[in-house]
Motif scaffolding. Structure first.
Motif, short mmCIF file in Angstrom:
data_model
loop_
_atom_site.label_atom_id
_atom_site.label_comp_id
_atom_site.label_asym_id
_atom_site.label_seq_id
_atom_site.Cartn_x
_atom_site.Cartn_y
_atom_site.Cartn_z
N GLU A 76 52.66 -5.80 2.94
CA GLU A 76 52.12 -4.80 2.70
C GLU A 76 53.05 -3.54 3.39
O GLU A 76 53.11 -2.58 3.01
CB GLU A 76 50.67 -4.85 3.12
N GLU A 77 53.32 -3.87 4.77
CA GLU A 77 53.85 -2.84 5.54
C GLU A 77 55.21 -2.45 5.20
O GLU A 77 55.61 -1.27 4.98
CB GLU A 77 53.98 -3.32 6.95
N GLU A 78 55.93 -3.46 4.74
CA GLU A 78 57.37 -3.19 3.84
C GLU A 78 57.21 -2.37 2.88
O GLU A 78 58.03 -1.36 2.69
CB GLU A 78 58.10 -4.53 3.94
N ALA A 79 56.30 -2.75 2.05
CA ALA A 79 56.26 -2.08 0.72
C ALA A 79 55.61 -0.60 1.06
O ALA A 79 56.26 0.54 0.43
CB ALA A 79 55.17 -2.49 -0.33
N LEU A 80 54.69 -0.19 1.96
CA LEU A 80 54.49 1.10 2.27
C LEU A 80 55.50 1.81 3.03
O LEU A 80 55.75 2.96 2.53
CB LEU A 80 53.30 1.11 3.23
N ALA A 81 56.33 1.26 3.74
CA ALA A 81 57.39 1.93 4.55
C ALA A 81 58.54 2.31 3.36
O ALA A 81 59.01 3.31 3.42
CB ALA A 81 58.19 1.19 5.48
N PHE A 82 58.62 1.49 2.34
CA PHE A 82 59.70 1.91 1.49
C PHE A 82 59.44 2.86 0.47
O PHE A 82 60.32 3.67 0.12
CB PHE A 82 59.92 0.26 0.51
N LEU A 83 58.16 2.92 0.38
CA LEU A 83 57.69 3.91 -0.71
C LEU A 83 58.14 5.41 -0.54
O LEU A 83 58.56 6.15 -1.41
CB LEU A 83 56.08 3.92 -0.65
N ASP A 84 58.08 6.06 0.55
CA ASP A 84 58.28 7.26 1.12
C ASP A 84 59.78 7.54 0.58
O ASP A 84 60.75 7.09 1.12
CB ASP A 84 57.99 7.76 2.39
N GLY A 85 59.91 8.58 -0.17
CA GLY A 85 61.27 9.03 -0.70
C GLY A 85 62.17 7.89 -1.38
O GLY A 85 63.32 8.25 -1.63
N SER A 86 61.39 6.90 -1.99
CA SER A 86 62.13 6.06 -2.84
C SER A 86 62.31 6.31 -4.23
O SER A 86 62.97 5.57 -5.13
CB SER A 86 61.28 4.48 -2.72
N GLY A 87 61.37 7.23 -4.64
CA GLY A 87 61.49 7.55 -6.34
C GLY A 87 60.82 6.53 -7.04
O GLY A 87 60.83 6.56 -8.18
N VAL A 88 59.93 5.77 -6.38
CA VAL A 88 58.92 4.89 -7.34
C VAL A 88 58.03 5.59 -7.92
O VAL A 88 57.50 6.63 -7.51
CB VAL A 88 58.32 3.75 -6.15
N VAL A 92 46.07 -1.13 -0.22
CA VAL A 92 47.27 -0.68 -0.03
C VAL A 92 47.53 0.55 -1.12
O VAL A 92 48.41 1.44 -0.81
CB VAL A 92 48.19 -2.01 -0.56
N LEU A 93 46.71 0.40 -2.25
CA LEU A 93 46.86 1.43 -3.17
C LEU A 93 46.38 2.75 -2.57
O LEU A 93 46.89 3.59 -2.82
CB LEU A 93 46.09 1.17 -4.55
N GLU A 94 45.21 2.70 -1.99
CA GLU A 94 44.82 3.77 -1.08
C GLU A 94 45.83 4.40 -0.14
O GLU A 94 46.00 5.77 -0.11
CB GLU A 94 43.43 3.56 -0.14
N GLU A 95 46.58 3.84 0.74
CA GLU A 95 47.60 4.08 1.64
C GLU A 95 48.73 4.66 0.63
O GLU A 95 49.23 5.83 1.01
CB GLU A 95 48.01 3.08 2.39
N MET A 96 49.09 3.93 -0.33
CA MET A 96 50.18 4.35 -1.11
C MET A 96 50.11 5.75 -1.99
O MET A 96 50.84 6.65 -1.79
CB MET A 96 50.54 3.53 -2.18
N LYS A 97 48.69 6.01 -2.11
CA LYS A 97 48.39 7.29 -2.80
C LYS A 97 48.30 8.45 -1.69
O LYS A 97 48.59 9.58 -2.14
CB LYS A 97 46.97 7.29 -3.39
N LYS A 98 48.25 8.22 -0.46
CA LYS A 98 48.26 9.12 0.75
C LYS A 98 49.66 9.74 0.83
O LYS A 98 50.06 10.89 0.88
CB LYS A 98 47.70 8.63 2.03
N ILE A 99 50.68 8.63 0.48
CA ILE A 99 52.19 8.71 0.57
C ILE A 99 52.39 9.63 -0.46
O ILE A 99 53.56 10.46 -0.53
CB ILE A 99 52.97 7.64 1.04
#
Length: 119
Positions: A34-46, A63-70
């Protein structure tokens, strides 16, 4: 085509999704932590995250909640091997666009990914 993030605690499941989606021309990044996915998300263009509901440390919904914050505009498809009305409702409430039941049907996955990305 889209950049898609796949998060599944079973690495082989993530690799299978990657193969299916890459054949459709998507760029796919697979994670089992989970942590790696969240760290990757910012600025990745996903543009789309495909998340298993049952993970190691968090639930897919958390995880979805955290991703939506980013990345508030991120689209998401939730995966589960244990479908219940409650998990479906919870996923949609937290911003998931779609829901797939394991084992994954290749055509169903391709169709849902296409529909979510076009929405």
């Amino acid at each position: 085509m889209a950049h898609i993030l796949v998060l599944d605690d079973v690495v082989d499941a993530g690799i299978l999704l990657k193969r299916i989606l890459e054949r459709k021309g998507h760029e796919v990044s697979v994670f089992s932590e989970e942590e790696e996915a969240l760290a990757f998300l910012d600025g990745s263009g996903v543009e789309l995250a495909i998340l298993d509901i049952k993970l190691k440390k968090m639930t897919g919904v958390e995880v979805l909640e955290e991703m939506k914050k980013i990345l508030p505009e991120l689209k998401a498809i939730m995966l589960t091997g244990y479908p219940t009305l409650e998990t479906a409702r919870e996923s949609l409430k937290h911003g998931a666009n779609e829901y797939c039941v394991k084992p994954i049907d290749k055509e169903e996955l391709e169709s849902k990914v296409s529909n979510v990305l076009e929405a």
